[in-house]
Design an enzyme around this catalytic site. Structure first.
Site, PDB file in Angstrom:
ATOM      1  CG  ASP A  64     -23.613 -15.949  92.843  1.00 53.95           C
ATOM      2  OD1 ASP A  64     -23.619 -14.741  93.131  1.00 53.95           O
ATOM      3  OD2 ASP A  64     -24.106 -16.402  91.792  1.00 53.95           O
ATOM      4  CD  GLU A 122     -25.539 -12.392  95.990  1.00 54.17           C
ATOM      5  OE1 GLU A 122     -25.763 -11.309  95.425  1.00 54.17           O
ATOM      6  OE2 GLU A 122     -25.383 -13.457  95.361  1.00 54.17           O
TER       7      GLU A 122
END
Length: 750
Positions: free
Chosen positions: A429, A482
């Site tokens: 993330d 990401e």
């Protein structure tokens, strides 16, 4: 038999007032130097035990039992015993007002910390800290118990507190290893599933209660304690040896390689479905890991997705964070069950040949008092300077990636999920927030690196180490970033200067294409490049095309409601968009609910709106995704050359006047290809000419306007013969009837 001749029951003439005061105040820095067994004289040992609330304490061995003497009116008990009568495996018999217990003296056990492992931990290169720190069942000197270890180098004193000692800070002071800053104690009177924490006395004299950073199980929020794991967990954990057998390796390779079809179903475990009966009586109604194995896995298999990606499941306190503010990185959240329950879900996925990815959050952590923030009274895990250690967007703390122990902690956490649970990979993330020192910061709010730049060199090195070590130990996994900027080399090998990820989310494609799709078809011709620009960089990284949870929250609305027009056009637009996405180079990711066109934006506090499947348009959308997945997985042209420009050719990428996109996807065998046409207006095209590579008949194998998907069924063509009309760089061409707001696939047919 122990007798008065062999045991001296005379209280030694010593003053222990200072020690008693320190014990009573729970700030005894070196308890093992005082409690337990110690030299008294050449003929005897002296035993000391500090047990708050005890009325009497006795020494018990095979030779018999004899009482300790209480020191004045304190909770310190003392016994002098002849060396010839002393037995190492003695028990303490402790009398309390209402019960009597027998247990091993924790201060009679020697230290067992692996000094070489702790050296690597301090250095920042220990990849399996979870085997050394935390709570582990083990047999020590013939006794089964739990060894608790904690890194807290700046604490004055650390006590283990829990159900097994009535949360008494004076009962189990821990031993400090000054060379590595780790505290340790072994306790025999512990039971599975008992709760525990650590009580730390800071250098400033403050008392902190902290959960175990390496706890493998934690209480369900709002409770905050760590939980002693099952005995089998400790045994299994120590037996994991970073090896993957041939069958596992082959299965991973078939699921996760760049030249394989990858279609990911992103899931929030707490809101995919809920138990309606429990919700009706006021409970949250979460499905358990076991129930997810029984319901989610077959559903994903039926829908044709190849992977499930779970939003973060490391223990987190606040439901509204969706798991992105974790406090227990090594503990699968207890909302859905225990450690082995989650392992059962992983096994169920693999039995169905479905890969399981887990969202991993190494970029920040929350400020909860029992978590990592100011862990031992100092900025241990985070940077002390807010310009480096505090995230302005999320009001969270940023790890100090320069510190060796923090590096070991995070590397070990990534390895833990792959090692113990055998998941297929991690989606990392907010990588961009880790890479840039000035991320979301104004001028003057950040510190440059040693070269004056804005790159976070320590975070970059950490990401490289995580990827390199994970791929070395677990071949054929998926490490996906990401990363929302143009950082170069995210998916390049580390030895070639890259970050070493296997895949990168294509956030540019997502933003551009959704921007295009939200526009009225009347104006799309002016924004044609929003759909074509992605092909300018499609092969610069190994991309995943994401339509994730982030696109359907915070007032953004659902994917369906982003589409323009009336209800029919909304569905048609979304069907055409999905089919375009499945044909575009890159792996696929779709957030749950998107497959049946959820109307409302996602609500983490409720189940998806499964009742919508009672209506034909939503059934049609679900059928479309199912068919797209199955056709995609059966068509090498749509996935084999995702990272090679030889796998794509525009037929016409500049037809902005009609808002039509046409291209060919090629397999490694160039004779195997799929011709793709997308019409992004509600106008039909009766005789749309298209160049084709071969003189052959072509058939439509997929049409998003098919009635089975809720479309108008405009195009009923079966075989379309090519003609000797040169077009778009080919000697042959075909004439196609192109439906409104639709995507069609054609292949050579018989």
């Amino acid at each position: 038999m122990l007798t008065k001749k062999t045991i001296s029951q005379c209280q030694p003439v010593m003053n222990y007032d200072a020690q008693v005061n320190a014990l009573e105040q729970a700030h005894f820095a070196d308890p093992f130097s005082f409690l337990g067994v110690h030299y008294y004289n050449d003929e005897a040992f002296i035993l000391r035990a500090y047990i708050n609330g005890a009325t009497a304490v006795s020494y018990k061995s095979v030779a018999g039992e004899v009482a300790y003497q209480r020191y004045q009116d304190s909770s310190l008990f003392i016994l002098v015993i002849a060396k010839k009568d002393f037995k190492q495996d003695y028990q303490l018999v402790i009398n309390y007002p209402l019960l009597t217990v027998e247990e091993k003296d924790s201060y009679a056990f020697s230290a067992t910390l692996d000094e070489s492992a702790m050296y690597l931990f301090n250095e920042g290169s220990l990849a399996h800290a979870y085997r050394h720190l935390g709570a582990h069942w083990r047999e020590q000197e013939g006794t089964l118990g739990v060894r608790f270890t904690l890194w807290a180098p700046n604490a004055q004193s650390v006590s283990l507190i829990g159900d097994f000692n009535h949360w008494d800070t004076t009962r189990h002071f821990m031993r400090k290893h000054p060379s590595c800053g780790v505290w340790e104690i072994f306790i025999s009177n512990v039971e599975v599933a008992q709760c525990y924490k650590f009580s730390l006395l800071t250098c400033e004299g403050d008392r902190l209660e902290k959960a175990d950073p390496l706890a493998f199980s934690m209480q369900a929020p709002p409770a905050t304690a760590s939980i002693v794991p099952e005995k089998s967990f400790s045994q299994n954990l120590q037996q994991q040896n970073y090896t993957t057998n041939a069958v596992q390796a082959e299965a991973r390779a078939s699921r996760n390689s760049i030249n394989k079809p990858i279609s990911i179903y992103e899931v929030h475990a707490g809101s995919w479905q809920r138990n309606s009966d429990e919700v009706a009586v006021g409970n949250k109604g979460y499905l358990s890991y076991q129930q997810l194995a029984e319901k989610l896995v077959p559903y994903v298999q039926t829908m044709g997705f190849t992977h499930i990606q779970l939003m973060p499941i490391s223990e987190y306190p606040f439901d509204g964070s969706w798991g992105y503010q974790p406090v227990g990185l090594f503990a699968p959240t207890s909302r859905f069950g225990g450690i082995e329950d989650f392992r059962h879900l992983v096994d169920a996925c693999h039995q169905a040949n479905i890969g399981l990815l887990v969202d991993w959050v190494p970029g920040h952590f929350p400020n909860d008092s029992y978590g990592l923030a100011k862990f031992d009274g100092t900025h241990l895990f985070e940077h002390a300077d807010k310009r480096q250690g505090f995230h302005p967007d999320w009001q969270t703390h940023i790890y100090n990636y320069e510190r060796g122990e923090v590096k070991s902690f995070l590397i070990s956490n990534a390895m833990f999920w792959l090692d113990y649970f055998s998941i297929d990979g991690l989606r990392v993330d907010a990588v961009a927030s880790m890479l840039y020192l000035d991320y979301s910061r104004a001028e003057g709010e950040w510190l440059a690196n040693e070269f004056g730049g804005r790159e976070n060199l320590a975070a970059i090195e950490l990401l490289k180490q995580v990827n390199q070590r994970c791929y070395e130990q677990f071949p054929h996994i998926m490490m996906a970033a990401e990363e929302s900027t143009a950082w170069p080399g995210v998916t390049k090998f580390t030895e070639h200067g890259g970050l070493g990820f296997g895949y990168k989310w294509n956030m540019g494609w997502m933003n551009d294409s959704l921007s295009y799709m939200t526009r009225d078809p009347l104006y799309r011709s002016h924004h044609h490049n929003e759909m074509t620009f992605s092909l300018m960089y499609a092969y610069s990284e190994n991309y995943i095309l994401p339509l994730s949870h982030d696109e359907v929250v915070h007032g953004k609305g659902s994917l369906l409601n982003k589409m323009p027009g009336d209800d029919w056009q909304k569905f048609a637009n979304l069907r055409a968009y999905y089919a375009y996405m499945w044909a575009h180079p890159g792996k696929k990711l779709l957030f749950m609910g998107g497959e049946f066109a959820q109307r409302n934006e996602w609500n983490h506090d409720a189940s998806l709106d499964w009742h919508l499947l009672d209506y034909a348009p939503h059934q049609g959308m679900q059928n479309l995704i199912k068919q797209l997945n199955h056709y995609y997985c059966q068509s090498p042209a749509l996935y084999e050359l995702d990272n090679d420009s030889a796998g794509f050719r525009w037929l016409d990428g500049n037809n902005y006047q009609q808002s039509i996109f046409s291209f060919i996807r090629f397999a490694k065998d160039a004779n195997d290809y799929v011709v793709v046409l997308t019409n992004m207006t509600p106008n039909t095209q009766q005789c749309f000419r298209l160049g084709v590579p071969d003189k052959a008949s072509y058939r439509i194998v997929f049409n998003s306007d098919d009635h089975h998907y809720g479309g108008s069924d405009f195009n009923q063509q079966t075989l379309i013969s090519s003609e000797n009309i040169a077009w778009q760089g080919f000697a042959q061409s075909i004439s196609v009837e192109l439906p409104p707001l639709a995507t069609v696939y054609l292949v050579k047919g018989e």
